[in-house]
Design a protein around this motif. Structure first.
Motif, short mmCIF file in Angstrom:
data_model
loop_
_atom_site.label_atom_id
_atom_site.label_comp_id
_atom_site.label_asym_id
_atom_site.label_seq_id
_atom_site.Cartn_x
_atom_site.Cartn_y
_atom_site.Cartn_z
N ALA A 186 0.83 -1.20 0.00
CA ALA A 186 0.00 0.00 0.00
C ALA A 186 0.86 1.25 0.00
CB ALA A 186 -0.91 -0.01 1.23
N VAL A 187 1.95 1.21 0.74
CA VAL A 187 2.80 2.39 0.81
C VAL A 187 3.65 2.51 -0.44
CG1 VAL A 187 4.65 3.50 2.08
CG2 VAL A 187 2.86 2.29 3.32
N ALA A 188 4.16 1.37 -0.88
CA ALA A 188 5.15 1.40 -1.95
C ALA A 188 4.56 1.81 -3.29
CB ALA A 188 5.80 0.02 -2.08
N CYS A 189 3.28 1.60 -3.49
CA CYS A 189 2.75 1.90 -4.80
C CYS A 189 2.58 3.40 -5.00
CB CYS A 189 1.43 1.17 -5.05
SG CYS A 189 0.06 1.83 -4.13
N CYS B 154 13.62 -0.25 -1.08
CA CYS B 154 12.88 -0.08 -2.34
C CYS B 154 11.71 -1.04 -2.29
CB CYS B 154 13.77 -0.34 -3.56
SG CYS B 154 14.13 -2.08 -3.82
N ALA B 155 10.76 -0.80 -3.14
CA ALA B 155 9.51 -1.56 -3.04
C ALA B 155 9.75 -3.06 -3.20
CB ALA B 155 8.53 -1.07 -4.10
N THR B 156 10.75 -3.45 -3.98
CA THR B 156 10.95 -4.88 -4.26
C THR B 156 12.17 -5.45 -3.52
OG1 THR B 156 12.17 -4.21 -6.23
CG2 THR B 156 9.87 -4.80 -6.53
N PHE C 269 11.18 2.45 3.38
CA PHE C 269 9.82 2.14 3.84
C PHE C 269 9.94 1.39 5.15
CE2 PHE C 269 9.70 2.20 -0.80
CZ PHE C 269 8.71 3.14 -1.02
N LEU C 270 9.17 1.79 6.15
CA LEU C 270 9.31 1.17 7.46
C LEU C 270 7.94 0.90 8.08
CD1 LEU C 270 11.82 1.79 10.18
CD2 LEU C 270 9.45 2.30 10.77
N PRO D 143 2.63 3.27 8.97
CA PRO D 143 3.71 3.00 8.02
C PRO D 143 4.39 4.30 7.59
CG PRO D 143 1.72 1.82 7.40
CD PRO D 143 1.34 2.72 8.54
N LEU D 144 5.70 4.26 7.49
CA LEU D 144 6.46 5.46 7.16
C LEU D 144 7.16 5.30 5.81
CD1 LEU D 144 8.48 6.38 10.39
CD2 LEU D 144 6.41 7.49 9.51
N ARG D 145 7.28 6.41 5.12
CA ARG D 145 8.17 6.49 3.98
C ARG D 145 9.12 7.64 4.27
NH1 ARG D 145 8.40 9.79 -0.56
NH2 ARG D 145 9.47 8.85 -2.34
N VAL D 146 10.41 7.41 4.14
CA VAL D 146 11.38 8.46 4.42
C VAL D 146 12.20 8.70 3.17
CG1 VAL D 146 13.27 9.20 5.93
CG2 VAL D 146 11.50 7.65 6.82
N ALA D 147 12.31 9.98 2.79
CA ALA D 147 13.15 10.36 1.65
C ALA D 147 13.89 11.63 2.07
CB ALA D 147 12.29 10.59 0.41
N ALA D 148 14.52 12.31 1.14
CA ALA D 148 15.24 13.54 1.51
C ALA D 148 15.09 14.57 0.41
CB ALA D 148 16.71 13.25 1.76
N ARG D 149 15.23 15.82 0.83
CA ARG D 149 15.13 16.92 -0.09
C ARG D 149 15.99 18.05 0.47
NH1 ARG D 149 9.78 19.60 -2.68
NH2 ARG D 149 9.58 17.57 -3.64
#
Ligand SMILES: [Zn+2]
Ligand SMILES: [Zn+2]
Length: 580
Positions: free
Chosen positions: A14-17, A52-54, A84-85, A104-110
C-alpha cells in the motif's frame, strides 16, 4: 506469525505503490522543521524496513537515517532514495519532540533534510488532529462537530502537498497533528461521526475553524481573497462571548516590529514611527495597517501579512487575531483585541458553549457552516425551475426543462379525466443517474418513478425515453397524485393502483392474470412483495377488477368511492369472485 507477516506485506504494498488507499491520508511529519537526521527505535518488537519496493526486508531494533542532498543514508548501508518502514516505533531527532506511532512510514530527503511521511487511516487522522486542536474543551457534541470539520477539511484539501509526496502537513498550514496517543474523547468523537462530511454544491465544504472569534466570525474572503463560500460569511457569535469575552493586549516596540517585518522580507519605510489601521473588513477586523512617519512617508501592509510576520518573529501569542485596536505609546505600540485565530468558520469556544447549552453537533455545524449538508455522500445540488403547476428539481436544468410543458399537458388531461383539480404544486425530481435514484428512493431500477407526498421522483429522462415510457410513467404518477388527493384513509391499495392503471388506459401487462386474484391477495402483494413478476400480476388483476367495477357501476360512482369508501357489497362479493 504467518498472518502477521502477511498483513505487513500488504502495508508495504500500500505504501510502496505511491498512492495511499482511498481512505488513508499521507501526512508529512515534522514539516515545520524537518530534521537532517533521526533515529527510529522499535517500541514493541522489531522494526522492518526496506529501501525499495521490491528489496528484501531488513529487521532490527533501531535504524538511523540521515539526509544527504536528495538521498538518504540508512544505517551502515550506502545511499538510497527512500526507505519504507513498519512496526511500532519511536522517532527521535535533535530539538524535536519524539514521536511514538505505528503508522507505516516512507522516508526520503530533499535539500539535505529528511522528508518523513506517515500513512494514517482517516479516522485515526481525525482523532490525532482533534487531540491536538481541542485544547481543554471537553464537550462531546463540540468534539463531534469538530471531528466532522476536521475530516471534511482533510478530504477537501487532501493532496495540497502532492508535489512533496504527501497529502497534508502536520502543522497549522493544514491541520496540527498530535503524534501522541489520542485522547479518548477524540477517538470517541471520530467513531461517533465516522465517515460523515459536510457538503456544499456536491463537494466537501471548506470547513475552516479557529479558537475564538471574539463575538463576530470573519468572512473567508477577508482572510483569503478569492474564497467566497456562502457558508463562510461573517455573522455574530453570541456563544463564545457568553462565558467571558476573550480579550488580549500586547505591547511591542516599534523597533521589534520593524525587525520582524524586515525578517519577513517586507518593504518597510525607514524610520517609521507610528502604525494605524488603514482599513477594516466587513467583520470589523483590521484589513490594512499603515506605517507612517518614515521614508517613504506612508506604506500600507495587509493586516494578515503583518500579523503573520510579527507572530513568526516574536511568538504566536503576540497578535492573536486581526480583531484589534492599536495605539501609540512613545516608541511602543499597544494592541488590544478580541479572539484568537482567523475567525473563519467554526469558533471552537462558541461551539463548546453551544454544546454546554445542550445543542447537538448537527446544530453546531449548521450554525457555523449554514447551508451545508451533513452526510456520508454529497447531497445533490438541486436546481429549481418553476412552471405553472410544477416545480422542477434537477441537476441539469438545460436538458431536463423540456419535461415541464409535457407535464403541464398531462396534468390537464388527467384532471379532465377524473373531474377535479390537483390542489398543490407538483415537485418533479429528476435523478441524474440510476444509482442515485435507487439510493434516494430505495426502489429497484425497474420502478420508473416513485411518488411521495407532493413529489414525483423520476429516473433519468434519457432512461425513460429509451424505454419509451416517459409520458406513460408521468401520466401514471399524476393520476396517483390525483387519486391520493381524494382518497380517504383505509381505501385499499389494489383499488387505488387499479384505478390509476384504468385511468391511464394502460394495456394490462399480464392479461391472462385478470381476475385470478382475490382482493386480499392483491392487497397483500402490494403491501409486502418486492417480486417483479408477482407485482406485475397484481397490477394486472387490480386493473381488470377496477375496469369491471366501472363497467358495472359507472366511472363517476367508482371515483366517488375514493371519498365515500367502497360499498360493502363490492368488497365482499369480489373477495369470493370466481375465476373466469
Ligand atoms: Zn500544509
Ligand atoms: Zn465565537
Amino acid at each position: 506469525m504467518k498472518a502477521r507477516v502477511h498483513a505487513f506485506t500488504f502495508l508495504f504494498l500500500a505504501v510502496a505503490c505511491g498512492t495511499a488507499r482511498g481512505q488513508d491520508i499521507r501526512v508529512g511529519v515534522y514539516t515545520l522543521r524537518p530534521p537532517a537526521e533521526m533515529t527510529i527505535r522499535a517500541a514493541d518488537g522489531m522494526l522492518r524496513w526496506r529501501t525499495c519496493a521490491t528489496c528484501v526486508d531488513s529487521t532490527g531494533e533501531e535504524v538511523g537515517v540521515r539526509a544527504s542532498g536528495s538521498q538518504i543514508i540508512v544505517g551502515e548501508a550506502g545511499q538510497t532514495p527512500e526507505l519504507f518502514l513498519a512496526g511500532r516505533y519511536r522517532l527521535e531527532a535533535a530539538h524535536l519532540q519524539p514521536i511514538s506511532a505505528h503508522f507505516p512510514l516512507r522516508v526520503a530527503a530533499r535539500d539535505g533534510r529528511l522528508q518523513i511521511i506517515a500513512t494514517l487511516p482517516v479516522e485515526e487522522y481525525v482523532a490525532a488532529v482533534l487531540t491536538a486542536e481541542t485544547g481543554d474543551r471537553t464537550q462531546a457534541e463540540n468534539m463531534k462537530a469538530l471531528a466532522v470539520a476536521v475530516r471534511t477539511y482533510a478530504v477537501r484539501f487532501r493532496g495540497r502537498h502532492a508535489a512533496e509526496g504527501f497529502d497534508l502537513c502536520d502543522n497549522t498550514h493544514c491541520q496540527v497533528v498530535s503524534w501522541t496517543t489520542p485522547n479518548p474523547g477524540a477517538v470517541a468523537a471520530a467513531e461517533a461521526t465516522k465517515g460523515m462530511l459536510l457538503w456544499y454544491g456536491g463537494a466537501p465544504a471548506e470547513t475552516y475553524y479557529h479558537q475564538n472569534c471574539g463575538g463576530t466570525t470573519a468572512s473567508a474572503s477577508e482572510v483569503w481573497p478569492g474564497t467566497d463560500a456562502p457558508y463562510l460569511r461573517t455573522h455574530a457569535d453570541p456563544y463564545c462571548i457568553l462565558p467571558r469575552l476573550q480579550t488580549w493586549e500586547s505591547t511591542i516596540t516599534v523597533a521589534e516590529i520593524d525587525t520582524a517585518l524586515r525578517a519577513a522580507g517586507l518593504d518597510v519605510p525607514r524610520g517609521w514611527t507610528t502604525l494605524e489601521i488603514a482599513a477594516r473588513s466587513e467583520s470589523g477586523r483590521a484589513a490594512l495597517v499603515r506605517l507612517d512617519g518614515g521614508s517613504p512617508p506612508s506604506v500600507e501592509i495587509s493586516a494578515s501579512t503583518f500579523r503573520f510576520a510579527v507572530d513568526r518573529a516574536l511568538g504566536w501569542n503576540k497578535i492573536r487575531s486581526d480583531l484589534y485596536n492599536v495605539r501609540v505609546d512613545g516608541d511602543r505600540l499597544v494592541f488590544s483585541g478580541r479572539g484568537t485565530g482567523h475567525g473563519v468558520g467554526l469558533c471552537q469556544d462558541g461551539a463548546e458553549e453551544m454544546a454546554r447549552e445542550g445543542k447537538d453537533y448537527k446544530q453546531i455545524l449548521s450554525f457555523y457552516y449554514p447551508g451545508t449538508e451533513l452526510g456520508a455522500r454529497p447531497a445533490l445540488a438541486w436546481q429549481i425551475r418553476t412552471g405553472d403547476r410544477f416545480e422542477l428539481q434537477t441537476l441539469a436544468p438545460d436538458q431536463d426543462s423540456a419535461i415541464l410543458p409535457i407535464a403541464e399537458r398531462l396534468l390537464t388531461e388527467d384532471e379532465q379525466a377524473v373531474g377535479w383539480r390537483l390542489p398543490f404544486t407538483v415537485h418533479l425530481q429528476i435523478y441524474p443517474s440510476l444509482d442515485l435514484y435507487r439510493d434516494a428512493t430505495g426502489q429497484p431500477g425497474w420502478v420508473a418513478a416513485s411518488t411521495r407526498g407532493e413529489t414525483i421522483r423520476l429516473q433519468p429522462l434519457a432512461e425513460l425515453r429509451a424505454k419509451d415510457i416517459l409520458e406513460s410513467t408521468l401520466r401514471h404518477e399524476l393520476f396517483h397524485l390525483l387519486i391520493e388527493s381524494r382518497a380517504r384513509p383505509g381505501i385499499p391499495i389494489w383499488f387505488r393502483e387499479g384505478l390509476v392503471l384504468y385511468l391511464s388506459g394502460a394495456s394490462p401487462s399480464a392479461p391472462g392474470a385478470s381476475g385470478s386474484m382475490t382482493e386480499s391477495q392483491m392487497e397483500s402483494i402490494f403491501e409486502n412483495s418486492q417480486d417483479r413478476e408477482e407485482l406485475g400480476r397484481a397490477y394486472a388483476a387490480a386493473q381488470s377488477r377496477v375496469a369491471a367495477l366501472v363497467a358495472q357501476y359507472g366511472k363517476d360512482a367508482v371515483l366517488g368511492w375514493l371519498s365515500s369508501g367502497l360499498p360493502a357489497g363490492v368488497s365482499a362479493s369480489s373477495g369470493a369472485r370466481p375465476q373466469h
